[in-house]
Design a protein around this motif. Structure first.
Motif, PDB file in Angstrom:
ATOM      1  N   ASP A 245      74.316   4.018 -54.912  1.00  0.00           N
ATOM      2  CA  ASP A 245      74.400   3.416 -56.235  1.00  0.00           C
ATOM      3  C   ASP A 245      74.682   1.921 -56.131  1.00  0.00           C
ATOM      4  O   ASP A 245      73.990   1.100 -56.721  1.00  0.00           O
ATOM      5  CB  ASP A 245      75.503   4.130 -57.021  1.00  0.00           C
ATOM      6  CG  ASP A 245      75.701   3.554 -58.404  1.00  0.00           C
ATOM      7  OD1 ASP A 245      74.708   3.515 -59.149  1.00  0.00           O
ATOM      8  OD2 ASP A 245      76.819   3.142 -58.733  1.00  0.00           O
TER       9      ASP A 245
ATOM     10  N   ARG B 299      71.727  -0.541 -57.022  1.00  0.00           N
ATOM     11  CA  ARG B 299      71.892  -1.102 -58.353  1.00  0.00           C
ATOM     12  C   ARG B 299      72.569  -2.466 -58.349  1.00  0.00           C
ATOM     13  O   ARG B 299      72.309  -3.288 -59.206  1.00  0.00           O
ATOM     14  CB  ARG B 299      72.713  -0.134 -59.215  1.00  0.00           C
ATOM     15  CG  ARG B 299      72.030   1.181 -59.469  1.00  0.00           C
ATOM     16  CD  ARG B 299      71.053   1.026 -60.589  1.00  0.00           C
ATOM     17  NE  ARG B 299      70.557   2.307 -61.026  1.00  0.00           N
ATOM     18  CZ  ARG B 299      70.128   2.530 -62.258  1.00  0.00           C
ATOM     19  NH1 ARG B 299      70.152   1.577 -63.148  1.00  0.00           N
ATOM     20  NH2 ARG B 299      69.645   3.697 -62.587  1.00  0.00           N
TER      21      ARG B 299
ATOM     22  N   ARG C 188      79.090  -3.035 -63.806  1.00  0.00           N
ATOM     23  CA  ARG C 188      79.249  -1.856 -64.675  1.00  0.00           C
ATOM     24  C   ARG C 188      80.523  -1.931 -65.508  1.00  0.00           C
ATOM     25  O   ARG C 188      81.259  -0.956 -65.640  1.00  0.00           O
ATOM     26  CB  ARG C 188      79.274  -0.548 -63.905  1.00  0.00           C
ATOM     27  CG  ARG C 188      78.207  -0.307 -62.935  1.00  0.00           C
ATOM     28  CD  ARG C 188      76.820  -0.411 -63.477  1.00  0.00           C
ATOM     29  NE  ARG C 188      75.928  -0.551 -62.361  1.00  0.00           N
ATOM     30  CZ  ARG C 188      75.679   0.451 -61.511  1.00  0.00           C
ATOM     31  NH1 ARG C 188      76.170   1.632 -61.723  1.00  0.00           N
ATOM     32  NH2 ARG C 188      74.904   0.259 -60.506  1.00  0.00           N
TER      33      ARG C 188
ATOM     34  N   MET D  97      67.140  -6.999 -62.144  1.00  0.00           N
ATOM     35  CA  MET D  97      67.928  -5.907 -62.730  1.00  0.00           C
ATOM     36  C   MET D  97      67.044  -5.033 -63.605  1.00  0.00           C
ATOM     37  O   MET D  97      67.161  -3.812 -63.616  1.00  0.00           O
ATOM     38  CB  MET D  97      69.086  -6.468 -63.564  1.00  0.00           C
ATOM     39  CG  MET D  97      70.310  -6.824 -62.754  1.00  0.00           C
ATOM     40  SD  MET D  97      71.531  -7.720 -63.753  1.00  0.00           S
ATOM     41  CE  MET D  97      72.219  -6.385 -64.728  1.00  0.00           C
ATOM     42  N   VAL D  98      66.171  -5.670 -64.362  1.00  0.00           N
ATOM     43  CA  VAL D  98      65.274  -4.912 -65.234  1.00  0.00           C
ATOM     44  C   VAL D  98      64.381  -4.002 -64.396  1.00  0.00           C
ATOM     45  O   VAL D  98      64.195  -2.821 -64.698  1.00  0.00           O
ATOM     46  CB  VAL D  98      64.421  -5.870 -66.091  1.00  0.00           C
ATOM     47  CG1 VAL D  98      63.356  -5.099 -66.849  1.00  0.00           C
ATOM     48  CG2 VAL D  98      65.285  -6.649 -67.043  1.00  0.00           C
TER      49      VAL D  98
ATOM     50  N   GLU E 197      66.464  -1.245 -62.859  1.00  0.00           N
ATOM     51  CA  GLU E 197      66.819  -0.284 -63.902  1.00  0.00           C
ATOM     52  C   GLU E 197      65.663   0.679 -64.152  1.00  0.00           C
ATOM     53  O   GLU E 197      65.838   1.891 -64.227  1.00  0.00           O
ATOM     54  CB  GLU E 197      67.174  -1.032 -65.198  1.00  0.00           C
ATOM     55  CG  GLU E 197      67.460  -0.149 -66.403  1.00  0.00           C
ATOM     56  CD  GLU E 197      68.858   0.454 -66.365  1.00  0.00           C
ATOM     57  OE1 GLU E 197      69.713  -0.070 -65.646  1.00  0.00           O
ATOM     58  OE2 GLU E 197      69.063   1.462 -67.043  1.00  0.00           O
ATOM     59  N   TYR E 198      64.464   0.116 -64.250  1.00  0.00           N
ATOM     60  CA  TYR E 198      63.285   0.934 -64.530  1.00  0.00           C
ATOM     61  C   TYR E 198      63.012   1.907 -63.384  1.00  0.00           C
ATOM     62  O   TYR E 198      62.889   3.116 -63.586  1.00  0.00           O
ATOM     63  CB  TYR E 198      62.077   0.027 -64.758  1.00  0.00           C
ATOM     64  CG  TYR E 198      60.781   0.774 -64.933  1.00  0.00           C
ATOM     65  CD1 TYR E 198      60.520   1.446 -66.128  1.00  0.00           C
ATOM     66  CD2 TYR E 198      59.834   0.819 -63.918  1.00  0.00           C
ATOM     67  CE1 TYR E 198      59.337   2.143 -66.299  1.00  0.00           C
ATOM     68  CE2 TYR E 198      58.653   1.519 -64.084  1.00  0.00           C
ATOM     69  CZ  TYR E 198      58.407   2.170 -65.276  1.00  0.00           C
ATOM     70  OH  TYR E 198      57.242   2.868 -65.434  1.00  0.00           O
TER      71      TYR E 198
ATOM     72  N   ALA F  79      65.942   4.493 -62.734  1.00  0.00           N
ATOM     73  CA  ALA F  79      66.030   5.519 -63.774  1.00  0.00           C
ATOM     74  C   ALA F  79      64.945   6.567 -63.563  1.00  0.00           C
ATOM     75  O   ALA F  79      65.160   7.763 -63.724  1.00  0.00           O
ATOM     76  CB  ALA F  79      65.900   4.885 -65.155  1.00  0.00           C
TER      77      ALA F  79
ATOM     78  N   ARG G  51      73.776   4.943 -61.505  1.00  0.00           N
ATOM     79  CA  ARG G  51      74.041   4.918 -62.941  1.00  0.00           C
ATOM     80  C   ARG G  51      73.386   3.695 -63.575  1.00  0.00           C
ATOM     81  O   ARG G  51      73.272   2.652 -62.938  1.00  0.00           O
ATOM     82  CB  ARG G  51      75.549   4.842 -63.184  1.00  0.00           C
ATOM     83  CG  ARG G  51      76.274   6.128 -62.869  1.00  0.00           C
ATOM     84  CD  ARG G  51      77.761   5.913 -63.005  1.00  0.00           C
ATOM     85  NE  ARG G  51      78.226   4.857 -62.124  1.00  0.00           N
ATOM     86  CZ  ARG G  51      79.203   4.022 -62.426  1.00  0.00           C
ATOM     87  NH1 ARG G  51      79.780   4.091 -63.592  1.00  0.00           N
ATOM     88  NH2 ARG G  51      79.585   3.097 -61.571  1.00  0.00           N
ATOM     89  N   SER G  52      73.033   3.817 -64.816  1.00  0.00           N
ATOM     90  CA  SER G  52      72.415   2.711 -65.525  1.00  0.00           C
ATOM     91  C   SER G  52      73.407   1.559 -65.683  1.00  0.00           C
ATOM     92  O   SER G  52      74.604   1.758 -65.710  1.00  0.00           O
ATOM     93  CB  SER G  52      71.947   3.183 -66.894  1.00  0.00           C
ATOM     94  OG  SER G  52      71.580   2.083 -67.675  1.00  0.00           O
ATOM     95  N   TYR G  53      72.882   0.325 -65.779  1.00  0.00           N
ATOM     96  CA  TYR G  53      73.741  -0.821 -66.066  1.00  0.00           C
ATOM     97  C   TYR G  53      74.286  -0.732 -67.478  1.00  0.00           C
ATOM     98  O   TYR G  53      75.326  -1.254 -67.790  1.00  0.00           O
ATOM     99  CB  TYR G  53      72.946  -2.133 -65.990  1.00  0.00           C
ATOM    100  CG  TYR G  53      72.343  -2.416 -64.650  1.00  0.00           C
ATOM    101  CD1 TYR G  53      73.152  -2.636 -63.557  1.00  0.00           C
ATOM    102  CD2 TYR G  53      70.971  -2.478 -64.487  1.00  0.00           C
ATOM    103  CE1 TYR G  53      72.603  -2.906 -62.326  1.00  0.00           C
ATOM    104  CE2 TYR G  53      70.421  -2.746 -63.262  1.00  0.00           C
ATOM    105  CZ  TYR G  53      71.236  -2.963 -62.179  1.00  0.00           C
ATOM    106  OH  TYR G  53      70.692  -3.231 -60.965  1.00  0.00           O
ATOM    107  N   LEU G  54      73.491  -0.130 -68.321  1.00  0.00           N
ATOM    108  CA  LEU G  54      73.772  -0.212 -69.741  1.00  0.00           C
ATOM    109  C   LEU G  54      74.473   1.034 -70.217  1.00  0.00           C
ATOM    110  O   LEU G  54      74.053   2.130 -69.893  1.00  0.00           O
ATOM    111  CB  LEU G  54      72.460  -0.367 -70.517  1.00  0.00           C
ATOM    112  CG  LEU G  54      71.587  -1.519 -70.048  1.00  0.00           C
ATOM    113  CD1 LEU G  54      70.263  -1.486 -70.762  1.00  0.00           C
ATOM    114  CD2 LEU G  54      72.288  -2.824 -70.299  1.00  0.00           C
TER     115      LEU G  54
END
Lengths: 518, 356
Positions: free
Chosen positions: B9, B13, B284, B329-330, B333-334, B337, B343-346
């Motif tokens: 992770d 991430r 996070r 990061m984008v 994230e994509y 996921a 885990r997601s940033y958001l």
């Protein structure tokens, strides 16, 4: 006749969430034109299997073959393109959008939105399942029953070849369920493969061409058409039950039987509503002029078709809903404008029907969810600092007492099955100093074993002097548990029925429909 | 999470976007005709060796405080985007009144008063979006941004007006005497504000992860309906979160003025918040986790400025680097996921907040 082709073929499907093995190698064949029932208790892995068919999750291992073609769904759109329509148990609609917009979202075939065509199709499809729904309404304003109707419409929108329904009848009236079954049979005749996921054996027996029983993520038994046609249901039932629960079939609800109505001292009621009307700020059907009393040691049932003011009634008593008129008296005190926290401290508790949306915080641990309403209180928090040992200890105790099936107290509550989430809510509300509990649809979507467990807890609570107000759309449940039943229609109480009177069921139904026509 | 899963992770991430952004910037450096090896070596040399590490630590102080302010509010899924104006107005007020306060009060009392004043400015600014959100449900993304613009303009107005030093022709506040600045940690040129910032990181970490207040913030953030259902007073909690967030960001302004700059010019804006924002999500929303990430940014900022000057390229390279971090990061994230890595940033509710 040639051998029927296979519409859907699952081979060795596996899915694991953390420590929970939700699906452990499931094989399944579904043929066009048949109704295939997936039967299993909560946590058997039914919902997980569906989420993979719907393209929301991906299997860890195994193969999904649709119409002879191996597919790998990376999104719900892929699943829709493969012409699989899914009706979920929990609403997948977007509440802040209108009915119309939700349908456009689900159906969008291209870039352009065909508004008029969508509206026509909506009217056509929705009228099949009851009253047509006004496309301009916000989904947030619809009752749960209406939402489910809309879910069905959405699933059928693109004329699926495979239709999957997850517990579709849990929010429907008996008449609505019968109409749905008729429609499903018609659909099957046109060659659609229907997968009906349910925990109700009678539904499966009445409707299923085939039945597959799941237990702990595995296929526990399969019943084919010949068997279902030849063996009488009375003989099949115990066999299926045995496969579902593995020899631990649920007995009747435990706990002492309710005392007869006359035995009870009239005395001062614990809870009294005096001509209460709710404010309509929150949307949905408000209540008007509702008066009722609940005494210690008594279960008062509230029957009615879904969306007739149940939520407003429950929230006006125990929740955050404002009261427009009348008084709510709890133990001699007016609790009308009292903050939720103080009501809880007085022993007034509420088990919400929206278990996932409001009842728990899915990402937090089971332990914290069990103590959600006691955050900051000793001995779990001292001077604002959490005492992990105390929290863990209390959680273990509640997990044991209420038989909550979880890998550990630290597992996220959102990973648990619906039945176990309900047990968390019951444990939280009933375990400490509860005096009156308002239960809203306490057995909705739960399997027989959990329902009997829930009823047992309620009986035990009431026999020890607790009081209970149970709102339910399941009349059988109220007849079994309640002492008196109030019938709610259009936000008003239209009559009272003694639950143990011989014609109670008929009278409640009569009041329900008569009240509804006003 | 198991240990290998956690390691994956962090690697996928947190570390990956940073490394990719640094590699991406290297490509840009090459295109500009600079030697990326030499550049990055310079960055490390200027920011860590000699007295560089002291400069880096000093630069971290306001960044840490602002990231704390963001973390508190983001954990409750309240999107306080008023950090820019809050920092500037607090800084302007402190820089403007500090000479007078030190003239009337003893050093200790004056310093304390100025810190409280800055926190108070942040607190009052935060009350505007907070109360609108709490009692009228107004989207705080919009109101806090609007408040921020007004506060930034007000800061300028103050510096050009009542706080302007009449003896200089450029509009700026009076320069604070060195003896009134925050004291250094003995033997270094790291002021005590840095110590305070680190202390607050630990305090906030304990508060957010161990206290009932922190638990309530998490419940509110993860499921506001469940929070209301559980008897948490949501409006009161909303205001409390905003107030803490605003006060911390205000404090950053005071510490920066009293510890580092000593005066404020008009139209001066270090834009700390915008640059630190991606790093808060990389961490996070964990206060302790934000320390190394803020540290990385501080290294790039202090060392990067000098290294860019030496290589003869624009300092804007830093902004590019932050943008690249966001960009990667984008992508991470994509991809992550899709393949269920980490885990997601958001936090989950972010989309709801933006739409509401």
């Amino acid at each position: 006749m040639t051998a029927p082709e296979i519409a859907l073929h699952l081979r060795g499907i596996e899915k694991r969430f953390g420590a929970v093995q939700a699906n452990a190698g499931i094989d399944l064949d579904v043929r066009p034109g048949e109704i295939h029932c997936l039967l299993g208790e909560n946590g058997a892995g039914k919902s997980t299997l569906i989420s993979m068919l719907a393209g929301q999750q991906r299997p860890d291992a195994g193969e999904i073959v649709v119409g002879g073609r191996t597919v790998r769904f990376t999104s719900p759109t892929d699943s829709r393109r493969a012409r699989i329509g899914v009706v979920f148990q929990h609403s997948m609609l977007i509440p802040t959008m209108t009915v119309h917009e939700n349908m456009l979202l689900a159906a969008m075939p291209g870039v352009r939105l065909h508004r008029q065509a969508a509206e026509d199709r909506l009217t056509e499809l929705s009228s099949v399942f009851g009253e047509p729904i006004n496309p301009a309404r916000l989904v947030a304003e619809l009752s749960l029953g209406e939402r489910q109707q809309l879910e069905l419409v959405r699933a059928l929108w693109a004329e699926p070849r495979i239709l999957v329904l997850d517990e579709p009848t849990s929010m429907l009236t008996p008449a609505g369920a019968a109409a749905l079954f008729q429609r499903l049979q018609d659909l099957a005749k046109t060659g659609v493969a229907v997968i009906l996921v349910t925990h109700k054996i009678d539904e499966a027996l009445a409707l299923g061409d085939r039945i597959t029983v799941l237990r702990s993520g595995e296929v526990a038994a399969r019943f084919g058409p010949s068997e279902l046609a030849e063996v009488p249901p009375a003989e099949l039932r115990p066999r299926i039950l045995d496969r579902m629960f593995g020899g631990t079939a649920p007995k009747r609800a435990s706990g002492p039987p309710p005392r007869p109505f006359e035995d009870r001292a009239p005395g001062r009621p614990l809870l009294a509503l005096e001509r209460v009307s709710s404010s309509d700020r929150h949307g949905g059907m408000p209540i008007f002029d509702v008066s009722l009393q609940v005494h210690a040691g008594e279960v008062v049932g509230v029957a009615g078709i879904d969306g007739h003011g149940q939520l407003a009634l429950a929230e006006a008593i125990a929740g955050s809903r404002g009261i427009a008129g009348g008084r709510v008296i709890f133990d001699g005190r007016d609790v009308g404008g009292m903050p939720i926290r103080r009501k809880q401290r007085l022993g007034l508790r509420y088990v919400t029907d929206d278990r996932l949306g409001e009842g728990i915080v899915g990402q937090l641990s089971v332990a914290l969810n069990l103590l959600l309403k006691r955050i900051g209180q000793p001995p779990f928090w001292r001077f604002g600092r959490m005492n992990r040992a105390e929290v863990e200890h209390e959680a273990q105790e509640l997990i044991r007492r209420f038989d909550i099936r979880t890998p550990s107290a630290r597992a996220p509550a959102g990973h648990l099955s619906g039945g176990n989430v309900q047990k968390i809510l019951l444990a939280r509300e009933l375990a400490h100093d509860a005096r009156l509990v308002v239960l809203n649809k306490p057995s909705y979507g739960l399997d027989a074993a959990t329902v009997s467990r829930v009823h047992g807890e309620v009986r035990r609570f009431v026999s020890r002097g607790g009081a209970c107000l149970m709102l339910s759309t399941d009349l059988d449940e109220l007849l079994e548990i309640a002492d008196r039943i109030a019938v709610l229609a259009q936000g008003r109480i239209v009559g009272w029925v003694l639950a143990r009177s011989s014609d109670a069921a008929a009278r409640v139904s009569e009041l329900m429909t008569a009240g509804g026509q006003q | 999470m198991s240990a290998p899963a956690r390691a994956l992770d962090v690697l996928a991430r947190t570390v990956a976007p940073l490394v990719l952004a640094i590699l991406g910037s290297a490509v840009v450096l090459l295109a500009l005709g600079a030697n990326p090896w030499a550049f990055y070596a310079d960055v490390l040399r200027f920011s860590l060796t000699g007295e560089g590490w002291q400069q880096t630590l000093t630069a971290m102080a306001p960044l840490l405080l602002i990231s704390l302010g963001l973390i508190v509010s983001f954990r409750a899924q309240l999107w306080n985007l008023g950090y820019g104006g809050t920092y500037l107005l607090s800084a302007a007020v402190v820089a403007g009144v500090a000479p007078a306060v030190f003239a009337f009060l003893p050093y200790g009392a004056a310093t304390l008063l100025l810190l409280v004043l800055a926190a108070g400015v942040g607190l009052i600014l935060a009350l505007i979006p907070a109360s609108l959100k709490a009692w009228f449900g107004t989207n705080e993304v919009i109101t806090s941004l609007m408040t921020s613009f007004v506060a930034a303009s007000l800061a300028n107005l103050l510096v050009k007006g009542p706080f302007q030093d009449p003896s200089v022709s450029v509009p700026q506040t009076r320069v604070l005497d060195l003896e009134f600045m925050l004291a250094y940690v003995p033997g270094t040129r790291v002021h005590l504000g840095v110590v305070l910032a680190f202390a607050l990181v630990i305090l906030m970490h304990v508060m957010l992860t161990r206290s009932s207040f922190g638990t309530r913030i998490d419940v509110l953030g993860l499921n506001p309906r469940a929070a209301a259902h559980a008897g948490i007073h949501v409006p009161r909690m909303t205001v409390a979160v905003f107030v803490v967030s605003g006060a911390l960001i205000g404090l950053a302004g005071a510490i920066d003025m009293l510890g580092l700059w000593g005066y404020m010019r008009t139209d001066w804006n270090p834009g700390y918040g915008d640059k630190i924002l991606p790093f808060v999500f990389l961490a996070r929303l964990n206060p302790l986790g934000s320390v190394p990430l803020v540290g990385v940014y501080a290294v790039l900022a202090t060392g990067g400025t000098l290294a860019a000057q030496r290589a003869g390229i624009s300092v804007d390279l830093l902004t590019l680097l932050v943008a690249l971090v966001l960009f990667f990061m984008v992508i991470v994230e994509y991809l992550a996921a899709r393949h269920s890595v980490g885990r997601s940033y958001l936090p989950r509710g972010i989309f709801k907040a933006v739409r509401a």
